[in-house]
Structures are given as structure tokens and as C-alpha cells.
Design an enzyme around this catalytic site. Structure first.
Site, mmCIF file in Angstrom:
data_model
loop_
_atom_site.group_PDB
_atom_site.id
_atom_site.type_symbol
_atom_site.label_atom_id
_atom_site.label_comp_id
_atom_site.label_asym_id
_atom_site.label_seq_id
_atom_site.Cartn_x
_atom_site.Cartn_y
_atom_site.Cartn_z
ATOM 1 C CD GLU A 1 -1.427 -7.681 3.285
ATOM 2 O OE1 GLU A 1 -1.761 -6.332 2.579
ATOM 3 O OE2 GLU A 1 -2.636 -7.872 3.987
ATOM 4 C CD GLU B 1 1.476 -5.458 5.701
ATOM 5 O OE1 GLU B 1 2.529 -6.044 5.542
ATOM 6 O OE2 GLU B 1 1.295 -5.024 4.633
ATOM 7 C CB ALA C 1 -1.040 0.281 1.678
ATOM 8 N N GLY D 1 0.719 -4.802 1.131
ATOM 9 C CA GLY D 1 -1.038 -4.830 0.338
ATOM 10 C C GLY D 1 -0.679 -5.774 -1.392
HETATM 11 N N1 DAK Z 1 4.626 3.334 -0.696
HETATM 12 C C1 DAK Z 1 4.941 4.186 -1.370
HETATM 13 N N2 DAK Z 1 6.250 4.600 -1.944
HETATM 14 C C2 DAK Z 1 7.244 3.172 -2.208
HETATM 15 C C3 DAK Z 1 6.525 2.305 -1.641
HETATM 16 C C4 DAK Z 1 5.349 2.046 -1.015
HETATM 17 N N3 DAK Z 1 4.826 1.185 -0.301
HETATM 18 N N4 DAK Z 1 7.827 1.541 -1.684
HETATM 19 C C5 DAK Z 1 8.605 2.216 -2.534
HETATM 20 N N5 DAK Z 1 8.258 3.226 -2.494
HETATM 21 C C6 DAK Z 1 8.645 4.255 -3.300
HETATM 22 C C7 DAK Z 1 10.098 4.907 -2.271
HETATM 23 O O1 DAK Z 1 9.832 5.914 -1.632
HETATM 24 C C8 DAK Z 1 11.062 5.056 -3.303
HETATM 25 O O2 DAK Z 1 10.126 6.462 -3.923
HETATM 26 P P1 DAK Z 1 11.392 7.779 -4.184
HETATM 27 O O3 DAK Z 1 12.298 7.900 -2.871
HETATM 28 O O4 DAK Z 1 12.551 7.370 -5.291
HETATM 29 O O5 DAK Z 1 10.431 8.929 -4.323
HETATM 30 C C9 DAK Z 1 10.719 4.477 -5.142
HETATM 31 O O6 DAK Z 1 9.114 3.862 -4.694
HETATM 32 C C10 DAK Z 1 11.759 3.149 -5.328
HETATM 33 O O7 DAK Z 1 11.964 2.788 -4.101
HETATM 34 P P2 DAK Z 1 12.919 2.339 -2.934
HETATM 35 O O8 DAK Z 1 14.305 4.003 -4.330
HETATM 36 O O9 DAK Z 1 13.288 2.622 -1.972
HETATM 37 O O10 DAK Z 1 13.584 1.038 -3.857
HETATM 38 P P3 DAK Z 1 14.694 0.193 -3.102
HETATM 39 O O11 DAK Z 1 14.920 -0.800 -4.731
HETATM 40 O O12 DAK Z 1 15.592 1.344 -2.599
HETATM 41 O O13 DAK Z 1 13.721 -0.757 -2.344
HETATM 42 C C11 DAK Z 1 11.901 -2.118 -1.716
HETATM 43 C C12 DAK Z 1 12.549 -1.092 -3.029
HETATM 44 C C13 DAK Z 1 10.728 -2.735 -2.210
HETATM 45 C C14 DAK Z 1 12.708 -2.733 -0.339
HETATM 46 C C15 DAK Z 1 11.696 -0.274 -0.403
HETATM 47 O O14 DAK Z 1 11.249 0.258 -1.539
HETATM 48 C C16 DAK Z 1 10.995 -0.992 0.090
HETATM 49 O O15 DAK Z 1 10.933 -1.386 1.220
HETATM 50 N N6 DAK Z 1 9.974 -0.054 -0.052
HETATM 51 C C17 DAK Z 1 8.070 -0.166 0.916
HETATM 52 C C18 DAK Z 1 8.389 -1.729 1.789
HETATM 53 C C19 DAK Z 1 6.939 -1.977 2.714
HETATM 54 O O16 DAK Z 1 6.598 -1.601 3.276
HETATM 55 N N7 DAK Z 1 5.178 -2.686 1.764
HETATM 56 C C20 DAK Z 1 4.050 -2.750 2.732
HETATM 57 C C21 DAK Z 1 3.999 -1.403 2.770
HETATM 58 S S1 DAK Z 1 2.398 -1.303 3.949
HETATM 59 C C22 DAK Z 1 -4.947 -2.617 5.173
HETATM 60 C C23 DAK Z 1 -4.730 -2.718 3.308
HETATM 61 C C24 DAK Z 1 -3.300 -3.188 3.420
HETATM 62 C C25 DAK Z 1 -2.323 -2.679 4.267
HETATM 63 C C26 DAK Z 1 -2.892 -2.338 5.154
HETATM 64 C C27 DAK Z 1 -3.667 -2.525 5.857
HETATM 65 N N8 DAK Z 1 -6.289 -1.731 5.619
HETATM 66 C C28 DAK Z 1 -7.518 -2.641 4.431
HETATM 67 C C29 DAK Z 1 -6.564 -2.305 6.414
HETATM 68 C C30 DAK Z 1 -1.097 -2.863 2.994
HETATM 69 C C31 DAK Z 1 -0.225 -1.471 4.624
HETATM 70 C C32 DAK Z 1 0.962 -2.438 2.877
HETATM 71 O O17 DAK Z 1 1.450 -2.744 2.280
#
Ligand code: DAK
Length: 265
Positions: free
Chosen positions: A119, A139, A71, A116
Site C-alpha cells: 500500500e 491481510e 504493518a 501495508g
Molecule cells: N510484522 C512483524 N514482523 C514481521 C513481519 C510483519 N509484517 N513480516 C516479517 N516479520 C518478521 C518475522 O516475524 C521474522 O521475525 P523473527 O521470527 O526472526 O523474530 C522476521 O521478520 C523474518 O521473517 P520470516 O522469518 O517470516 O522470513 P521468511 O523469508 O521466512 O518469510 C515473508 C518472509 C515476508 C513471506 C513472511 O515474513 C511473511 O509472510 N510476513 C508477513 C507478511 C504479511 O502478512 N504482511 C501483511 C501484514 S498485515 C491499516 C493499515 C495497514 C494495514 C492494516 C490496517 N489501517 C490503517 C487500518 C496493513 C496490514 C498489514 O500489512
């Protein structure tokens, strides 16, 4: 034939095979609210088509780095509990639309499938992955819990203990490990991903569409008896977390590219 959106593409390849591409490569295809609305609309379009017009759906990500990196954390930073609940409902209605599709839905996972994104892949009927794919539910690193059914569907895919380990650590696993755990059906080089999915679907499409749809219905109905309550519960627990300091700290720290300082409050 194709449908145009801002953040996704929905194209009819041939013979009723549709490809839905999540198309925000600059944010690793992270799911924001607008994208979720567009996906809901696309899935509704497909659910209204007959078998002649829609026989199967493939969901994939744009670019070669990510399926969906979760997400959109930017959008979740400083979200109120109320907004989080609305977001949860929006997300869950997408999964409801996915569930309602009679046709087979395959996730072609072409890179990061995190949060997400993992998921979303779990919400598809099965998953075929490229060899650079990575799966995880990170998360807890953000002070969140999986909110699109991850706590329920990962457990059903890999078993209780492995799901707990993966969710509590937030660790990513490789495509090969995901295959070993039964999360993924097949792992192939990225250049062969879509052709492999098409080949698998051509076998399915050579069978009776009605029999495939009926077997899907029967499997889903058995499975949904238990999942409905569990999903409502997951959304409630998720939205309550949004009034915590840890959730604010976790999502802000990601945006500020620093390590979070969690206090457990
Ligand atoms: N959201 C927003 N931007 C993101 C992103 C994300 N999830 N993942 C990556 N980006 C953006 C980065 O901020 C970066 O943007 P700039 O800095 O260039 O502007 C760009 O994408 C490239 O990412 P990185 O520079 O970080 O790239 P790397 O190769 O260094 O790293 C990575 C790749 C995938 C390991 C890293 O980007 C990362 O850790 N990303 C976050 C992964 C994460 O934590 N995902 C889970 C998010 S929480 C719900 C439903 C769903 C959910 C919750 C509740 N309900 C229905 C209640 C779900 C929650 C989630 O998914």
C-alpha cells in the site's frame, strides 16, 4: 544533509534528491507505530522545503530482502478496535503527507512489498522494482483487510477483478507479473535499482518543477474526489474487524508460526 531517526533514514543524496529508507531489516522493515510517526515527521520536513531543497523523493527498504513486509503484525496482535482505529488514522495521515508532497515520489521496491508495504508503494507516484520483488495484500490470511488504501488503490492500479482476486486470495505476485498488470513501471536487477530510479528522476527533474507539481496536483485532485470517502470507509471496516475472533487468531497464528483456524466470527 540527513535526518536521524530510530527506524528510518532520510538522506539528501544530491541536488534536492531525497532517499527515505525504511530501516528495520530484522523485521523485514515492518511498519510499527513509532516508525509511522517518524515517517510522518520526515514527510512533513520535506513538505516544508522549497523546490531548491527538495526536488524528488525515493522510498526504499533497508537490506536486500524486503521493501516493507507490511504493518507490524506483532503490534497488531490483540489490538482493540479503538487502538486499531487510532492506528488506521496514523497510517492514513502518512498517506495524506505523501499526497501533500508536491515533488515526485518514487517507490524503489527491493524485495517483499506486502500488506501495508504494498500500500505504501501504491501511495507513491510510481513504482520501480528489483527482479526479486514480490507484491501482495495478504491481510485476509490474518483475518484483516488492507487498511492503508489498498482496497481502493490496487483496484485503480490493476482493475476491479484482478484486485478482487489478489485481495481475496492474498496471493503474492512477482515483479514481472506486477509489471504486466501495470502496477510497476520497470523491473531491473537489484544492484541497478537506485541508479535506474535516479535516471528516471533526472528526466523528470529536467522539466519545469512547477509544471510537474501542477500536473501531480491536477491528477491527485481528480482522483481524490472519489478516494476520500472510500478511504474513510475502509478504515471503519478495518477497525470493526479488530473485535472479531478471526483477527485475533490470524495475527496470533503468524506470531506463533502456525496455520490459523478461522471460524468466521
Ligand atoms: N510484522 C512483524 N514482523 C514481521 C513481519 C510483519 N509484517 N513480516 C516479517 N516479520 C518478521 C518475522 O516475524 C521474522 O521475525 P523473527 O521470527 O526472526 O523474530 C522476521 O521478520 C523474518 O521473517 P520470516 O522469518 O517470516 O522470513 P521468511 O523469508 O521466512 O518469510 C515473508 C518472509 C515476508 C513471506 C513472511 O515474513 C511473511 O509472510 N510476513 C508477513 C507478511 C504479511 O502478512 N504482511 C501483511 C501484514 S498485515 C491499516 C493499515 C495497514 C494495514 C492494516 C490496517 N489501517 C490503517 C487500518 C496493513 C496490514 C498489514 O500489512
Amino acid at each position: 544533509m540527513s535526518f536521524e531517526y530510530q527506524n528510518i533514514r532520510l538522506e539528501n543524496k544530491e541536488n534536492g534528491l531525497w532517499i527515505l529508507t525504511i530501516n528495520r531489516p530484522e523485521a523485514l522493515n515492518a511498519l510499527n507505530g513509532t516508525l509511522l510517526n517518524e515517517m510522518g515527521d520526515a514527510l512533513r520536513q520535506l513538505s516544508e522545503m522549497d523546490f531548491d531543497h527538495a526536488k524528488a523523493l525515493v522510498i526504499t527498504g533497508s537490506g536486500n530482502k524486503a521493501f516493507v513486509a507490511g504493518a507490524d503484525i506483532k503490534e497488531m496482535t490483540d489490538m482493540s478496535s479503538e487502538k486499531a482505529y487510532q492506528f488506521a488514522q496514523k497510517g492514513q495521515s502518512i498517506f495524506q503527507e505523501l499526497n501533500l508532497l508536491k515533488i515526485p515520489v518514487v517507490a524503489a521496491v527491493n524485495g517483499f512489498a506486502l500488506g501495508g508495504g504494498c500500500e505504501l508503494a501504491l501511495g507513491c507516484d510510481f513504482i520501480i522494482a528489483s527482479d526479486n520483488a514480490k507484491f501482495g495484500l495478504p491481510e485476509v490470511s490474518l483475518g484483516l483487510i488492507p487498511g492503508f488504501g489498498g482496497t481502493v488503490r490496487l483496484m485503480q492500479a490493476v482493475g476491479l477483478r484482478k484486485a478482487k482476486e489478489l485481495i481475496f486470495t492474498g496471493d503474492m505476485i512477482s515483479a514481472d507479473e506486477a509489471k504486466r498488470l501495470g502496477l510497476v513501471s520497470e523491473v531491473v536487477p537489484q544492484s541497478e535499482l537506485i541508479s535506474t530510479v535516479e535516471k528516471k528522476l533526472s528526466t523528470i527533474l529536467s522539466k519545469s518543477p512547477l509544471a510537474v507539481a501542477s500536473s501531480k496536483k491536477s491528477i491527485l485532485e481528480a482522483y481524490n474526489v472519489e478516494i476520500d470517502n472510500a478511504l474513510q470507509n475502509e478504515a471503519k471496516i478495518f477497525s470493526v474487524l479488530f473485535s472479531s475472533e478471526d483477527t485475533k487468531e490470524g495475527t496470533r497464528a503468524f506470531m506463533e508460526k502456525r496455520k490459523p483456524q478461522f471460524k468466521g466470527i
